[in-house]
Design an enzyme around this catalytic site. Sequence first.
Site, PDB file in Angstrom:
ATOM      1  N   THR A 116      14.244  -0.948  10.938  1.00  6.35           N
ATOM      2  CA  THR A 116      13.180  -1.921  11.166  1.00  6.35           C
ATOM      3  C   THR A 116      13.878  -3.255  11.064  1.00  6.35           C
ATOM      4  O   THR A 116      14.930  -3.351  10.444  1.00  6.35           O
ATOM      5  CB  THR A 116      12.098  -1.795  10.062  1.00  6.35           C
ATOM      6  N   ARG A 137       1.925   7.718  16.354  1.00  6.82           N
ATOM      7  CA  ARG A 137       2.154   7.448  14.921  1.00  6.82           C
ATOM      8  C   ARG A 137       2.358   5.945  14.692  1.00  6.82           C
ATOM      9  O   ARG A 137       3.074   5.283  15.435  1.00  6.82           O
ATOM     10  CB  ARG A 137       3.382   8.221  14.442  1.00  6.82           C
ATOM     11  N   VAL A 138       1.749   5.409  13.657  1.00  6.69           N
ATOM     12  CA  VAL A 138       1.926   4.004  13.291  1.00  6.69           C
ATOM     13  C   VAL A 138       2.470   3.945  11.873  1.00  6.69           C
ATOM     14  O   VAL A 138       1.967   4.633  10.971  1.00  6.69           O
ATOM     15  CB  VAL A 138       0.589   3.238  13.371  1.00  6.69           C
ATOM     16  N   GLY A 139       3.503   3.134  11.663  1.00  6.97           N
ATOM     17  CA  GLY A 139       4.100   2.990  10.334  1.00  6.97           C
ATOM     18  C   GLY A 139       3.554   1.774   9.599  1.00  6.97           C
ATOM     19  O   GLY A 139       2.471   1.263   9.903  1.00  6.97           O
ATOM     20  N   THR A 186      11.208  -2.611   4.909  1.00  2.44           N
ATOM     21  CA  THR A 186      11.831  -1.619   5.779  1.00  2.44           C
ATOM     22  C   THR A 186      11.918  -0.317   4.998  1.00  2.44           C
ATOM     23  O   THR A 186      12.008  -0.333   3.775  1.00  2.44           O
ATOM     24  CB  THR A 186      13.233  -2.080   6.237  1.00  2.44           C
ATOM     25  N   GLY A 187      11.884   0.786   5.711  1.00  2.00           N
ATOM     26  CA  GLY A 187      12.007   2.079   5.039  1.00  2.00           C
ATOM     27  C   GLY A 187      10.957   3.054   5.522  1.00  2.00           C
ATOM     28  O   GLY A 187      10.349   2.864   6.571  1.00  2.00           O
TER      29      GLY A 187
HETATM   30  N1  GLY Z   1      12.492   4.138   8.028  1.00  2.00           N
HETATM   31  C1  GLY Z   1      12.188   3.022   8.797  1.00  2.00           C
HETATM   32  C2  GLY Z   1      12.843   1.742   8.356  1.00  2.00           C
HETATM   33  O1  GLY Z   1      13.994   1.695   8.015  1.00  2.00           O
HETATM   34  O2  GLY Z   1      12.185   0.770   8.323  1.00  2.00           O
HETATM   35  N1  GLY Z   2       9.257   1.107   8.285  1.00  2.00           N
HETATM   36  C1  GLY Z   2       8.983   1.346   9.623  1.00  2.00           C
HETATM   37  C2  GLY Z   2       8.272   2.562   9.907  1.00  2.00           C
HETATM   38  O1  GLY Z   2       8.210   3.472   9.093  1.00  2.00           O
HETATM   39  O2  GLY Z   2       7.762   2.657  10.986  1.00  2.00           O
END
Ligand code: GLY
Ligand code: GLY
Length: 291
Positions: free
Chosen positions: A158, A186-188, A209-210
């Site tokens: 991200t 899918r929405v994060g 992020t994550g």
């Molecule tokens: N896992 C998604 C990110 O690094 O934001």
């Molecule tokens: N952190 C970004 C995602 O999981 O979509």
Amino acid sequence: MSYAIVVHGGAGPRRDQEHGEAARAGCLAAAEVGAAVLAQGGSALDAVEQTARVLEDDPLFNAGYGAVLNADGDVELDASVMDGETLLAGAVAVVKTVKNPVSLARLVMEKTPHVLLVGDGAEAFARAQGLATIASGSLVTPLQHQRWLTRQGSTHGTIGAVAVDARGQVAAATSTGGTAGKLKGRVGDSPLIGAGTVADSRWAAVSCTGAGEFIIRVGLARSVLEAVRHGASLARACEEAVAELSRLGGDGGVIAVTPQGEVGWAFCSERMAGAFVRADGQRGTFFERSP
Ligand code: GLY
Ligand code: GLY
């Protein structure tokens, strides 16, 4: 008041030295673009948008051009922006034909009474606003297509930016392709205010992020802001928020600034690429936890 900007280029498992150097350089180059806006008296909002656009356009990062592909082999992008001065926010999710989703998020904030537009509606709005749109599929890089075919490589990432301007106003922006192989639709966390992004010029601006499914459940960005509001130092607020993410089993990290010009970050993943630039000339990058 003194300005400052922090950016991240995504969190995740350890990567090789070459990737690390490229990610650090990409993050610092983007932060310098935002710092130049701030040095000229520009707003934190303009700085984070311009910075996020640079990272979206860089194929090294999972946002805009070069984003990871979903289970169907398509790019579906999410982004958000929040202005700490007005507490207005805008976001988009599941967009495929918009080169710079962060700018579409800003248009949602400034031109509609809404906070979040998704899918076809977001894309129709982009066209109505005259925002540059591109053919579906043209954000797919050969590398990401190959990774999708072989189901290999980075699964997530991200980008984000937080800034405080010379007036002491803060803003945050976040943009992502989400997680590789995600189900269509899918929405994060990235387009969700309070989860992936938050800004309030009384306290802080935060971008995350994550692992989005975990970040949403802990309300990660807002938890940093609330800790600052209740008197924690920025460093401690970032560490404690990320510890809660880790406790749930999620990995990732946060970047943050305060209206006073402090910069902070923390991550529980092995890696989170990022950079900062401050008005006093201090600048630097970060990438990995100590092994
Ligand atoms: N896992 C998604 C990110 O690094 O934001
Ligand atoms: N952190 C970004 C995602 O999981 O979509």
